[in-house]
Design an enzyme around this catalytic site. Structure first.
Site, PDB file in Angstrom:
ATOM      1  N   CYS A 218     -37.900 -35.854  -3.963  1.00  0.00           N
ATOM      2  CA  CYS A 218     -38.559 -34.567  -4.227  1.00  0.00           C
ATOM      3  C   CYS A 218     -39.128 -33.972  -2.948  1.00  0.00           C
ATOM      4  O   CYS A 218     -39.561 -32.819  -2.925  1.00  0.00           O
ATOM      5  CB  CYS A 218     -39.663 -34.730  -5.270  1.00  0.00           C
TER       6      CYS A 218
ATOM      7  N   CYS B 157     -44.829 -39.750  -9.244  1.00  0.00           N
ATOM      8  CA  CYS B 157     -45.833 -39.132  -8.370  1.00  0.00           C
ATOM      9  C   CYS B 157     -47.020 -40.076  -8.194  1.00  0.00           C
ATOM     10  O   CYS B 157     -47.615 -40.149  -7.122  1.00  0.00           O
ATOM     11  CB  CYS B 157     -46.297 -37.804  -8.938  1.00  0.00           C
TER      12      CYS B 157
HETATM   13 FE1  FES Z   1     -42.661 -35.384  -5.964  1.00  0.00          FE
HETATM   14 FE2  FES Z   1     -44.465 -35.273  -7.830  1.00  0.00          FE
HETATM   15  S1  FES Z   1     -42.540 -34.300  -7.846  1.00  0.00           S
HETATM   16  S2  FES Z   1     -44.511 -36.409  -6.031  1.00  0.00           S
END
Ligand code: FES
Length: 147
Positions: A33, A103
């Protein structure tokens, strides 16, 4: 979708910032991400965490989990801090949606990375602490962290 506690820590994150001359600093990221978290620890001579601050360049759940993680480690010994898992952080936040569990892993790993840095700087070994990974997405495949 998010608990009130998550929203509170997202809107008013605790302990944002840096610690100058920190005892330990850990930076971890998630290549999937692209989010990054940096954790600063101020540890006294009795190995108690006096202060903890963080900077997160990431999603709202990452901000909320790092905020909660700093609150949880403050005042703890390094060994108590080592035991704070992403699950404990999520529980303290009254849960996270399943797609956001990774996360919270960032927060746990950032604490470990900062403790590792502290141990290296002070030439000590923290029993039970494994060398942290820089990219937590490597760990995500591990089947354990269902919540
Ligand atoms: Fe990457 Fe939450 S989407 S840490």
């Amino acid at each position: 979708m998010y608990s009130e506690k998550v929203m509170d820590h997202f809107n008013n994150p605790r302990n944002v910032g840096e610690i100058e001359n920190a005892s330990g600093v850990g930076t971890v990221g998630n290549a999937k991400c692209g989010d990054i978290m940096r954790m600063y620890l101020d540890i006294d001579e009795n190995q108690i965490i006096r202060d903890c601050k963080f900077k997160t360049f990431g999603c709202g759940a990452a901000v909320a989990t790092s905020s909660m993680a700093t609150e949880l480690v403050k005042g703890k010994t390094i060994y108590e801090a080592l035991k704070i898992t992403n699950k404990a952080v999520m529980e303290a936040l009254d849960g996270l949606p399943p797609v956001k569990v990774h996360c919270s892993l960032l927060a746990e790993e950032a604490i470990h990375a900062a403790l590792w840095d502290y141990a290296e700087k002070h030439n000590i070994k923290i029993e039970g602490l494994e060398k942290p990974v820089n990219d937590i997405s490597e760990k995500e495949e591990a089947p354990e962290e269902e919540y």
